[in-house]
Scaffold this motif. Sequence first.
Motif, short mmCIF file in Angstrom:
data_model
loop_
_atom_site.label_atom_id
_atom_site.label_comp_id
_atom_site.label_asym_id
_atom_site.label_seq_id
_atom_site.Cartn_x
_atom_site.Cartn_y
_atom_site.Cartn_z
N VAL A 83 98.44 81.92 101.42
CA VAL A 83 99.49 81.72 100.41
C VAL A 83 99.26 82.70 99.27
CG1 VAL A 83 100.59 80.02 98.90
CG2 VAL A 83 99.53 79.28 101.05
N SER A 84 100.33 83.19 98.66
CA SER A 84 100.20 84.13 97.55
C SER A 84 99.57 83.43 96.35
CB SER A 84 101.56 84.70 97.17
OG SER A 84 102.36 83.71 96.55
N PRO A 85 98.87 84.17 95.47
CA PRO A 85 98.27 83.55 94.28
C PRO A 85 99.28 82.84 93.39
CG PRO A 85 97.37 85.75 94.62
CD PRO A 85 98.50 85.60 95.58
N GLU A 86 100.47 83.42 93.23
CA GLU A 86 101.49 82.80 92.38
C GLU A 86 101.95 81.45 92.96
OE1 GLU A 86 101.11 86.99 91.65
OE2 GLU A 86 101.59 85.91 93.51
N THR A 87 102.23 81.46 94.26
CA THR A 87 102.67 80.21 94.90
C THR A 87 101.53 79.20 94.95
OG1 THR A 87 104.25 81.45 96.26
CG2 THR A 87 103.69 79.23 96.98
N SER A 88 100.31 79.67 95.13
CA SER A 88 99.15 78.77 95.15
C SER A 88 99.01 78.04 93.83
CB SER A 88 97.88 79.57 95.44
OG SER A 88 97.92 80.14 96.72
N LEU A 89 99.20 78.76 92.73
CA LEU A 89 99.13 78.14 91.40
C LEU A 89 100.19 77.06 91.26
CD1 LEU A 89 98.12 77.96 88.47
CD2 LEU A 89 99.66 79.87 87.92
N GLN A 90 101.41 77.36 91.70
CA GLN A 90 102.50 76.40 91.59
C GLN A 90 102.24 75.17 92.46
OE1 GLN A 90 105.42 79.18 92.88
NE2 GLN A 90 105.95 79.88 90.82
N LEU A 91 101.73 75.37 93.65
CA LEU A 91 101.50 74.25 94.57
C LEU A 91 100.35 73.37 94.09
CD1 LEU A 91 101.94 75.94 98.07
CD2 LEU A 91 103.55 74.47 96.85
N ILE A 92 99.29 73.97 93.58
CA ILE A 92 98.15 73.16 93.13
C ILE A 92 98.52 72.37 91.88
CG2 ILE A 92 96.97 74.85 91.63
CD1 ILE A 92 95.36 72.45 94.20
N LEU A 93 99.37 72.94 91.03
CA LEU A 93 99.84 72.19 89.86
C LEU A 93 100.71 71.02 90.30
CD1 LEU A 93 100.66 75.02 87.29
CD2 LEU A 93 98.85 73.31 87.13
N ALA A 94 101.57 71.25 91.28
CA ALA A 94 102.41 70.16 91.80
C ALA A 94 101.53 69.03 92.35
CB ALA A 94 103.34 70.69 92.88
N PHE A 95 100.48 69.40 93.09
CA PHE A 95 99.58 68.39 93.66
C PHE A 95 98.85 67.63 92.56
CE2 PHE A 95 95.39 67.07 95.09
CZ PHE A 95 95.70 66.33 96.22
N CYS A 96 98.31 68.34 91.56
CA CYS A 96 97.56 67.69 90.48
C CYS A 96 98.42 66.72 89.70
CB CYS A 96 96.97 68.75 89.55
SG CYS A 96 95.61 69.72 90.25
N VAL A 97 99.63 67.15 89.36
CA VAL A 97 100.53 66.27 88.60
C VAL A 97 100.93 65.07 89.44
CG1 VAL A 97 102.80 66.10 87.52
CG2 VAL A 97 101.39 68.12 87.12
N ALA A 98 101.27 65.28 90.71
CA ALA A 98 101.67 64.18 91.58
C ALA A 98 100.54 63.16 91.74
CB ALA A 98 102.09 64.72 92.95
N LEU A 99 99.31 63.65 91.89
CA LEU A 99 98.17 62.75 92.02
C LEU A 99 97.99 61.92 90.75
CD1 LEU A 99 95.68 61.81 93.63
CD2 LEU A 99 94.40 63.71 92.59
N GLY A 100 98.08 62.57 89.60
CA GLY A 100 97.93 61.86 88.34
C GLY A 100 99.01 60.81 88.12
N VAL A 101 100.25 61.15 88.46
CA VAL A 101 101.36 60.21 88.31
C VAL A 101 101.17 59.01 89.23
CG1 VAL A 101 103.85 59.89 88.64
CG2 VAL A 101 103.00 61.97 87.53
N ALA A 102 100.74 59.26 90.47
CA ALA A 102 100.53 58.17 91.42
C ALA A 102 99.39 57.25 90.99
CB ALA A 102 100.25 58.74 92.81
N LEU A 103 98.32 57.83 90.48
CA LEU A 103 97.21 57.01 89.97
C LEU A 103 97.65 56.17 88.77
CD1 LEU A 103 94.30 59.60 90.25
CD2 LEU A 103 94.49 57.46 91.52
N ALA A 104 98.45 56.77 87.90
CA ALA A 104 98.97 56.02 86.75
C ALA A 104 99.84 54.86 87.22
CB ALA A 104 99.77 56.95 85.83
N ALA A 105 100.67 55.09 88.25
CA ALA A 105 101.51 54.03 88.78
C ALA A 105 100.66 52.88 89.32
CB ALA A 105 102.41 54.58 89.89
#
Length: 218
Positions: A83-105
Motif C-alpha cells: 500500500v502507498s504511504p499516503e493511503t497507509s496513513l489514511q487507513l491506519i487512522l481510520a482503524f485507530c478511530v474506529a477502534l476507539g469509537v467501538a471501545l467507547a460504545a
Amino acid sequence: MPSSPLPRVVKIFLAVFFAALIFQTYTWLHVGPIDEASWSSAIKNTSEHFLIHPGIGEPGYFAYGYPATPIHFGGALLVRSGVSPETSLQLILAFCVALGVALAAAFLYQLRPQSLWWLAGSATLLFTTDYYRSTPASSAVLPLIVCMVLATLYAFEQREAFRKSWAVLFGCIVGLALATRLDISGAVALASFLFLLPFIKEKALAIGGCALLTFFIL
C-alpha cells in the motif's frame, strides 16, 4: 454442545467497529489528514527501517505528542504489504478511530445498559469533524481519551465489583493512548489512576501495570 451466544456488549462493540471503520475509511480517503506529506514520509522511513522508530533524538521529536507508534508501525506494515504511504496513513487512522469509537460504545453500554446512551455517544464520536482538523496523533488518540474517562467512571461506579478483565482492558487502552500521544494521555492517565487508587487499589495497580506493559511493547 451448542456454543453460547456472544454477550450484548461484544455485539455492540463489533457492530460499531465495522460501521465506524467503513465510514472512517471512506472519509479519510476523501479528506486526507493534516501534515499528510510529513507523516507519510515518516511511515515510509519506518517501513524501510522496520522496528527503528524515525526521528528519535532529532530536534522537534515531541512537537506533535510523539511517539505515535501505532500510526508509524501500523502504517509501515501496510506499506510493506504494497500500500502507498499516503493511503497507509489514511487507513491506519481510520482503524485507530474506529477502534476507539467501538471501545467507547462498549463502556457507554456497560455504564447505562438500559438506555441508548451508547448509540448517541458513539454516533457523536463517529461523526465529529475534529479528527480532520487535527494532526494524525491527535486524531487517533481523541476517542481513546474519551474511553479513558468512561472507563474511569465505570470503574468508580463498580468499585470492588469492577472485574479484572475490564481492568486489563482499561490498562491496554491507556497504554495504547500513551504510545500514540504521550503528553495528553499521560495527564489523563495519571488523574484517573490517582482518582481510582483509594477505591479499587489492587485493580488500579493492574490497570497501571497493563498500561505500562502495552506502552513499552509498542
